[in-house]
Design a protein around this motif. Sequence first.
Motif, PDB file in Angstrom:
ATOM      1  N   LEU A   1       6.781   2.806 -25.070  1.00  0.00           N
ATOM      2  CA  LEU A   1       6.457   1.662 -26.191  1.00  0.00           C
ATOM      3  C   LEU A   1       7.045   2.175 -27.341  1.00  0.00           C
ATOM      4  O   LEU A   1       7.815   1.247 -28.137  1.00  0.00           O
ATOM      5  N   PRO A   2       7.131   3.279 -27.864  1.00  0.00           N
ATOM      6  CA  PRO A   2       7.748   3.625 -29.222  1.00  0.00           C
ATOM      7  C   PRO A   2       9.480   3.259 -28.944  1.00  0.00           C
ATOM      8  O   PRO A   2      10.142   2.855 -29.955  1.00  0.00           O
ATOM      9  N   TYR A   3      10.118   3.498 -27.796  1.00  0.00           N
ATOM     10  CA  TYR A   3      11.536   3.133 -27.582  1.00  0.00           C
ATOM     11  C   TYR A   3      11.476   1.676 -27.713  1.00  0.00           C
ATOM     12  O   TYR A   3      12.547   1.133 -28.328  1.00  0.00           O
ATOM     13  N   LEU A   4      10.695   0.810 -27.019  1.00  0.00           N
ATOM     14  CA  LEU A   4      10.750  -0.593 -27.071  1.00  0.00           C
ATOM     15  C   LEU A   4      10.700  -1.087 -28.414  1.00  0.00           C
ATOM     16  O   LEU A   4      11.092  -2.063 -29.050  1.00  0.00           O
ATOM     17  N   THR A   5       9.613  -0.547 -29.135  1.00  0.00           N
ATOM     18  CA  THR A   5       9.564  -0.923 -30.637  1.00  0.00           C
ATOM     19  C   THR A   5      10.396  -0.557 -31.507  1.00  0.00           C
ATOM     20  O   THR A   5      11.014  -1.527 -32.338  1.00  0.00           O
ATOM     21  N   GLN A   6      11.251   0.422 -31.390  1.00  0.00           N
ATOM     22  CA  GLN A   6      12.628   0.858 -32.123  1.00  0.00           C
ATOM     23  C   GLN A   6      13.883   0.240 -31.709  1.00  0.00           C
ATOM     24  O   GLN A   6      14.306  -0.392 -32.816  1.00  0.00           O
ATOM     25  N   GLN A   7      13.912  -0.086 -30.766  1.00  0.00           N
ATOM     26  CA  GLN A   7      15.131  -0.648 -30.210  1.00  0.00           C
ATOM     27  C   GLN A   7      15.251  -2.285 -29.774  1.00  0.00           C
ATOM     28  O   GLN A   7      16.140  -2.442 -29.950  1.00  0.00           O
ATOM     29  N   PHE A   8      14.114  -2.706 -29.534  1.00  0.00           N
ATOM     30  CA  PHE A   8      13.997  -4.072 -29.216  1.00  0.00           C
ATOM     31  C   PHE A   8      13.077  -4.834 -30.164  1.00  0.00           C
ATOM     32  O   PHE A   8      13.666  -6.120 -30.736  1.00  0.00           O
ATOM     33  N   ASN A   9      11.779  -4.536 -30.324  1.00  0.00           N
ATOM     34  CA  ASN A   9      11.083  -5.639 -30.974  1.00  0.00           C
ATOM     35  C   ASN A   9       9.856  -4.803 -31.820  1.00  0.00           C
ATOM     36  O   ASN A   9       9.083  -4.014 -31.041  1.00  0.00           O
TER      37      ASN A   9
END
Length: 338
Positions: free
Chosen positions: A207-215
Amino acid sequence: MTQWTPLHVKLHRTLRQRGLLLPGDRILIAVSGGQDSLCLAQLLLDLQPKWNWHLAIAHCDHQWRSDSTPNAKYVETLTNQWQLPFFLQTAGTEVPHTEAGAREWRYHALSATAQAEGYPTLVTGHTLSDRAETLLFNLIRGTGADGLQALSWDRQLTPKLRLVRPLLEVSRQETGRFCQQREITIWEDATNLDITYSRNRIRQELLPYLTQQFNPGVEQHLAQTAELLRADVEYLETQAGELLEQAKSQSEPIVKGEFTQMTQRINRRILETAPLALQRRALRQLLQQQLPKAPNYEQVEKMTALIQAPNKTQTDPFPGGAIARVEGDWIILSPERR
Protein backbone atom coordinates in the motif's frame (compact mmCIF):
# COMPACT_ATOMS: atom_id res chain seq x y z
CA MET A 1 -18.25 17.44 28.81
CA THR A 2 -16.19 15.93 25.99
CA GLN A 3 -15.56 18.27 23.09
CA TRP A 4 -16.64 16.70 19.82
CA THR A 5 -14.07 16.34 17.08
CA PRO A 6 -14.75 15.89 13.34
CA LEU A 7 -14.38 12.14 13.98
CA HIS A 8 -17.19 12.22 16.56
CA VAL A 9 -19.40 14.00 14.03
CA LYS A 10 -18.52 11.54 11.26
CA LEU A 11 -19.27 8.47 13.40
CA HIS A 12 -22.49 9.95 14.82
CA ARG A 13 -23.71 10.71 11.29
CA THR A 14 -22.70 7.27 9.97
CA LEU A 15 -24.54 5.48 12.77
CA ARG A 16 -27.72 7.47 12.14
CA GLN A 17 -27.66 7.25 8.36
CA ARG A 18 -26.89 3.53 8.22
CA GLY A 19 -28.85 2.46 11.28
CA LEU A 20 -25.87 0.44 12.51
CA LEU A 21 -26.56 0.96 16.22
CA LEU A 22 -29.76 1.92 17.99
CA PRO A 23 -30.37 3.88 21.20
CA GLY A 24 -30.22 1.63 24.24
CA ASP A 25 -28.29 -1.17 22.51
CA ARG A 26 -26.17 -3.55 24.57
CA ILE A 27 -22.80 -3.44 22.78
CA LEU A 28 -19.65 -5.49 23.27
CA ILE A 29 -16.55 -3.71 21.92
CA ALA A 30 -13.63 -5.88 20.79
CA VAL A 31 -10.45 -4.09 21.94
CA SER A 32 -6.99 -5.37 21.09
CA GLY A 33 -5.08 -2.43 22.56
CA GLY A 34 -4.17 -1.07 19.13
CA GLN A 35 -5.09 2.39 17.90
CA ASP A 36 -8.17 1.43 15.86
CA SER A 37 -10.01 -0.46 18.58
CA LEU A 38 -9.02 2.06 21.28
CA CYS A 39 -10.22 4.90 19.08
CA LEU A 40 -13.55 3.13 18.53
CA ALA A 41 -14.01 2.43 22.24
CA GLN A 42 -13.31 6.04 23.20
CA LEU A 43 -15.63 7.39 20.49
CA LEU A 44 -18.50 5.13 21.56
CA LEU A 45 -17.91 6.06 25.20
CA ASP A 46 -18.04 9.75 24.27
CA LEU A 47 -21.25 9.25 22.26
CA GLN A 48 -22.87 7.02 24.89
CA PRO A 49 -24.77 9.83 26.71
CA LYS A 50 -26.59 10.69 23.46
CA TRP A 51 -27.43 7.07 22.64
CA ASN A 52 -27.87 5.53 26.10
CA TRP A 53 -25.91 2.43 25.13
CA HIS A 54 -24.83 -0.29 27.56
CA LEU A 55 -21.16 -0.79 26.69
CA ALA A 56 -18.62 -3.48 27.62
CA ILE A 57 -15.09 -4.36 26.52
CA ALA A 58 -13.78 -7.76 25.39
CA HIS A 59 -10.14 -8.66 24.79
CA CYS A 60 -8.73 -11.79 23.13
CA ASP A 61 -5.26 -12.97 24.17
CA HIS A 62 -3.75 -15.33 21.57
CA GLN A 63 -0.76 -16.04 23.87
CA TRP A 64 1.52 -15.65 20.84
CA ARG A 65 3.77 -12.95 22.31
CA SER A 66 5.73 -12.66 25.52
CA ASP A 67 3.94 -9.36 26.25
CA SER A 68 0.42 -10.65 25.60
CA THR A 69 -0.45 -10.89 29.30
CA PRO A 70 0.68 -7.30 30.04
CA ASN A 71 -1.28 -6.23 26.95
CA ALA A 72 -4.44 -7.84 28.32
CA LYS A 73 -3.79 -6.23 31.71
CA TYR A 74 -3.44 -2.81 30.06
CA VAL A 75 -6.80 -3.17 28.29
CA GLU A 76 -8.38 -4.27 31.58
CA THR A 77 -6.90 -1.27 33.42
CA LEU A 78 -8.18 1.10 30.75
CA THR A 79 -11.61 -0.52 30.89
CA ASN A 80 -11.70 -0.01 34.66
CA GLN A 81 -10.89 3.66 34.14
CA TRP A 82 -13.83 3.84 31.74
CA GLN A 83 -15.95 2.04 34.37
CA LEU A 84 -17.15 -0.58 31.92
CA PRO A 85 -17.49 -4.38 32.25
CA PHE A 86 -14.43 -6.28 31.03
CA PHE A 87 -14.29 -9.80 29.57
CA LEU A 88 -11.07 -11.65 28.75
CA GLN A 89 -10.69 -14.69 26.52
CA THR A 90 -7.31 -16.45 26.60
CA ALA A 91 -6.32 -18.99 23.96
CA GLY A 92 -4.86 -22.39 24.68
CA THR A 93 -2.35 -24.24 22.58
CA GLU A 94 -4.97 -25.17 20.00
CA VAL A 95 -4.87 -21.83 18.14
CA PRO A 96 -2.64 -22.17 15.04
CA HIS A 97 -0.10 -19.43 14.38
CA THR A 98 -1.79 -18.35 11.17
CA GLU A 99 -3.83 -15.29 10.28
CA ALA A 100 -6.87 -17.39 9.38
CA GLY A 101 -6.60 -19.57 12.48
CA ALA A 102 -6.26 -16.60 14.81
CA ARG A 103 -9.19 -14.80 13.19
CA GLU A 104 -11.41 -17.88 13.44
CA TRP A 105 -10.59 -18.38 17.13
CA ARG A 106 -11.04 -14.69 17.87
CA TYR A 107 -14.53 -14.49 16.36
CA HIS A 108 -15.54 -17.70 18.10
CA ALA A 109 -14.30 -16.37 21.45
CA LEU A 110 -15.95 -12.98 21.00
CA SER A 111 -19.23 -14.57 19.91
CA ALA A 112 -19.23 -16.88 22.92
CA THR A 113 -18.61 -13.96 25.28
CA ALA A 114 -21.27 -11.74 23.70
CA GLN A 115 -23.94 -14.43 23.84
CA ALA A 116 -23.05 -15.62 27.34
CA GLU A 117 -23.12 -12.08 28.74
CA GLY A 118 -26.22 -10.89 26.87
CA TYR A 119 -24.75 -8.50 24.28
CA PRO A 120 -26.58 -8.91 20.94
CA THR A 121 -24.19 -6.52 19.17
CA LEU A 122 -20.44 -6.97 18.74
CA VAL A 123 -18.44 -4.06 17.29
CA THR A 124 -14.90 -4.10 15.94
CA GLY A 125 -12.50 -1.34 14.95
CA HIS A 126 -12.02 -2.31 11.31
CA THR A 127 -11.29 0.80 9.26
CA LEU A 128 -11.26 2.06 5.70
CA SER A 129 -7.59 1.02 5.63
CA ASP A 130 -8.47 -2.56 6.63
CA ARG A 131 -11.05 -2.64 3.86
CA ALA A 132 -8.47 -1.59 1.27
CA GLU A 133 -5.97 -4.17 2.56
CA THR A 134 -8.57 -6.95 2.53
CA LEU A 135 -9.56 -6.15 -1.05
CA LEU A 136 -5.93 -6.40 -2.15
CA PHE A 137 -5.36 -9.55 -0.09
CA ASN A 138 -8.35 -11.31 -1.68
CA LEU A 139 -7.49 -10.06 -5.16
CA ILE A 140 -3.99 -11.49 -4.90
CA ARG A 141 -5.33 -14.86 -3.72
CA GLY A 142 -7.91 -14.93 -6.52
CA THR A 143 -11.56 -14.08 -5.95
CA GLY A 144 -14.73 -12.72 -7.51
CA ALA A 145 -16.81 -9.71 -6.59
CA ASP A 146 -17.79 -11.34 -3.30
CA GLY A 147 -14.21 -11.33 -2.04
CA LEU A 148 -13.54 -7.86 -3.39
CA GLN A 149 -16.43 -6.31 -1.47
CA ALA A 150 -14.09 -6.70 1.51
CA LEU A 151 -15.66 -6.24 4.95
CA SER A 152 -19.33 -5.35 5.25
CA TRP A 153 -20.76 -2.76 7.62
CA ASP A 154 -22.70 -5.43 9.49
CA ARG A 155 -23.61 -9.10 9.32
CA GLN A 156 -25.19 -11.79 11.45
CA LEU A 157 -22.61 -14.00 13.15
CA THR A 158 -25.37 -16.11 14.70
CA PRO A 159 -29.16 -15.72 14.77
CA LYS A 160 -28.78 -13.78 18.03
CA LEU A 161 -25.52 -11.90 17.43
CA ARG A 162 -24.82 -9.10 14.97
CA LEU A 163 -21.34 -7.90 14.03
CA VAL A 164 -20.99 -4.17 13.30
CA ARG A 165 -17.98 -2.30 11.90
CA PRO A 166 -18.69 1.41 12.46
CA LEU A 167 -15.32 2.80 11.29
CA LEU A 168 -15.30 1.73 7.63
CA GLU A 169 -15.24 5.37 6.51
CA VAL A 170 -12.34 6.20 8.86
CA SER A 171 -8.69 5.68 7.91
CA ARG A 172 -5.95 4.32 10.15
CA GLN A 173 -4.29 7.73 9.91
CA GLU A 174 -7.40 9.29 11.47
CA THR A 175 -7.60 6.80 14.33
CA GLY A 176 -3.91 7.36 15.10
CA ARG A 177 -4.36 11.12 15.13
CA PHE A 178 -7.40 10.81 17.43
CA CYS A 179 -5.52 8.64 19.94
CA GLN A 180 -2.65 11.13 19.91
CA GLN A 181 -4.98 14.08 20.50
CA ARG A 182 -6.73 12.30 23.38
CA GLU A 183 -3.40 11.06 24.77
CA ILE A 184 -4.52 7.43 24.65
CA THR A 185 -1.56 5.09 25.04
CA ILE A 186 -1.46 2.53 22.23
CA TRP A 187 -0.18 -0.97 22.89
CA GLU A 188 2.02 -1.73 19.92
CA ASP A 189 1.66 -5.32 18.70
CA ALA A 190 5.07 -6.44 17.42
CA THR A 191 3.47 -9.09 15.20
CA ASN A 192 1.94 -6.29 13.09
CA LEU A 193 5.48 -5.54 11.86
CA ASP A 194 6.21 -9.15 10.89
CA ILE A 195 6.03 -9.20 7.09
CA THR A 196 5.96 -12.98 6.96
CA TYR A 197 2.22 -12.42 7.38
CA SER A 198 0.66 -11.47 4.04
CA ARG A 199 -1.60 -8.75 5.42
CA ASN A 200 1.33 -7.08 7.15
CA ARG A 201 3.31 -7.10 3.91
CA ILE A 202 0.37 -5.47 2.14
CA ARG A 203 0.16 -2.86 4.91
CA GLN A 204 3.87 -2.19 5.30
CA GLU A 205 5.07 -2.49 1.70
CA LEU A 206 2.40 -2.77 -1.02
CA LEU A 207 0.00 0.00 0.00
CA PRO A 208 2.78 2.54 0.70
CA TYR A 209 4.27 1.71 -2.72
CA LEU A 210 0.92 2.16 -4.48
CA THR A 211 0.36 5.41 -2.57
CA GLN A 212 3.75 6.84 -3.48
CA GLN A 213 4.03 5.59 -7.05
CA PHE A 214 0.44 5.57 -8.36
CA ASN A 215 -2.23 7.33 -6.31
CA PRO A 216 -2.02 9.14 -2.95
CA GLY A 217 -5.70 8.34 -2.37
CA VAL A 218 -5.42 4.63 -3.15
CA GLU A 219 -6.79 3.49 0.24
CA GLN A 220 -9.89 5.67 -0.13
CA HIS A 221 -10.51 4.54 -3.69
CA LEU A 222 -10.09 0.85 -2.89
CA ALA A 223 -12.51 1.17 0.02
CA GLN A 224 -15.02 2.94 -2.24
CA THR A 225 -14.69 0.12 -4.76
CA ALA A 226 -15.45 -2.38 -2.01
CA GLU A 227 -18.54 -0.40 -1.02
CA LEU A 228 -19.84 -0.26 -4.59
CA LEU A 229 -19.28 -3.99 -5.03
CA ARG A 230 -21.11 -4.73 -1.78
CA ALA A 231 -24.38 -3.40 -3.20
CA ASP A 232 -23.82 -5.27 -6.48
CA VAL A 233 -23.17 -8.55 -4.67
CA GLU A 234 -26.26 -8.21 -2.49
CA TYR A 235 -28.45 -7.68 -5.55
CA LEU A 236 -26.91 -10.55 -7.53
CA GLU A 237 -27.16 -12.94 -4.58
CA THR A 238 -30.86 -12.14 -4.17
CA GLN A 239 -31.53 -12.66 -7.87
CA ALA A 240 -29.53 -15.91 -7.89
CA GLY A 241 -31.46 -17.20 -4.90
CA GLU A 242 -34.74 -16.56 -6.68
CA LEU A 243 -33.43 -18.30 -9.81
CA LEU A 244 -32.34 -21.33 -7.78
CA GLU A 245 -35.73 -21.63 -6.12
CA GLN A 246 -37.43 -21.39 -9.51
CA ALA A 247 -35.17 -24.11 -10.92
CA LYS A 248 -35.97 -26.33 -7.92
CA SER A 249 -39.70 -25.58 -7.96
CA GLN A 250 -40.68 -28.52 -10.17
CA SER A 251 -38.42 -30.95 -8.34
CA GLU A 252 -39.68 -34.22 -6.89
CA PRO A 253 -37.81 -36.71 -4.68
CA ILE A 254 -36.08 -39.30 -6.86
CA VAL A 255 -34.22 -41.34 -4.26
CA LYS A 256 -35.91 -43.33 -1.56
CA GLY A 257 -34.48 -43.86 1.88
CA GLU A 258 -31.69 -42.01 3.64
CA PHE A 259 -30.55 -40.01 0.56
CA THR A 260 -33.96 -38.50 -0.29
CA GLN A 261 -33.56 -35.26 1.66
CA MET A 262 -29.98 -34.67 0.50
CA THR A 263 -30.60 -35.18 -3.22
CA GLN A 264 -31.37 -32.06 -5.28
CA ARG A 265 -32.96 -31.79 -8.74
CA ILE A 266 -32.33 -28.58 -10.66
CA ASN A 267 -34.08 -27.76 -13.94
CA ARG A 268 -31.24 -26.78 -16.24
CA ARG A 269 -33.62 -25.40 -18.89
CA ILE A 270 -34.62 -22.70 -16.43
CA LEU A 271 -31.00 -22.01 -15.57
CA GLU A 272 -29.89 -21.69 -19.20
CA THR A 273 -32.24 -18.74 -19.77
CA ALA A 274 -30.38 -16.70 -17.11
CA PRO A 275 -27.13 -14.72 -17.53
CA LEU A 276 -23.95 -16.64 -16.76
CA ALA A 277 -23.32 -14.55 -13.63
CA LEU A 278 -26.63 -15.72 -12.14
CA GLN A 279 -26.11 -19.32 -13.26
CA ARG A 280 -22.80 -19.44 -11.39
CA ARG A 281 -24.20 -17.82 -8.28
CA ALA A 282 -27.29 -20.03 -8.18
CA LEU A 283 -25.24 -23.20 -8.48
CA ARG A 284 -22.72 -21.95 -5.94
CA GLN A 285 -25.57 -21.38 -3.50
CA LEU A 286 -26.72 -24.94 -4.15
CA LEU A 287 -23.23 -26.32 -3.47
CA GLN A 288 -22.95 -24.22 -0.32
CA GLN A 289 -26.11 -25.89 0.95
CA GLN A 290 -24.92 -29.40 0.14
CA LEU A 291 -21.14 -29.54 0.62
CA PRO A 292 -19.23 -29.63 3.93
CA LYS A 293 -17.21 -26.52 2.99
CA ALA A 294 -17.58 -23.56 0.64
CA PRO A 295 -17.07 -24.50 -3.03
CA ASN A 296 -14.15 -23.09 -4.99
CA TYR A 297 -14.07 -21.68 -8.51
CA GLU A 298 -13.33 -25.00 -10.22
CA GLN A 299 -16.19 -26.76 -8.43
CA VAL A 300 -18.70 -24.09 -9.38
CA GLU A 301 -17.50 -24.23 -13.00
CA LYS A 302 -17.96 -28.00 -13.05
CA MET A 303 -21.59 -27.53 -12.05
CA THR A 304 -22.16 -24.68 -14.49
CA ALA A 305 -20.83 -26.78 -17.39
CA LEU A 306 -23.63 -29.31 -16.77
CA ILE A 307 -26.24 -26.77 -17.94
CA GLN A 308 -25.18 -27.39 -21.56
CA ALA A 309 -23.63 -30.85 -21.16
CA PRO A 310 -24.85 -34.01 -22.96
CA ASN A 311 -27.27 -36.34 -21.19
CA LYS A 312 -25.69 -38.74 -18.66
CA THR A 313 -22.67 -36.46 -18.09
CA GLN A 314 -21.49 -36.51 -14.49
CA THR A 315 -18.81 -34.89 -12.38
CA ASP A 316 -16.13 -36.50 -10.29
CA PRO A 317 -16.92 -36.42 -6.55
CA PHE A 318 -17.10 -33.09 -4.72
CA PRO A 319 -15.74 -32.80 -1.15
CA GLY A 320 -17.82 -35.10 1.01
CA GLY A 321 -18.50 -37.46 -1.90
CA ALA A 322 -21.43 -35.74 -3.63
CA ILE A 323 -21.72 -36.24 -7.40
CA ALA A 324 -23.67 -34.18 -9.95
CA ARG A 325 -25.04 -35.71 -13.15
CA VAL A 326 -27.32 -34.80 -16.05
CA GLU A 327 -30.63 -36.62 -16.58
CA GLY A 328 -32.59 -35.04 -19.42
CA ASP A 329 -33.62 -31.54 -18.39
CA TRP A 330 -32.32 -32.04 -14.85
CA ILE A 331 -29.06 -31.68 -12.98
CA ILE A 332 -29.05 -34.16 -10.12
CA LEU A 333 -26.80 -33.52 -7.11
CA SER A 334 -26.74 -36.46 -4.74
CA PRO A 335 -24.43 -37.88 -2.06
CA GLU A 336 -22.04 -40.64 -2.91
CA ARG A 337 -23.53 -44.02 -2.10
CA ARG A 338 -21.49 -46.32 0.06
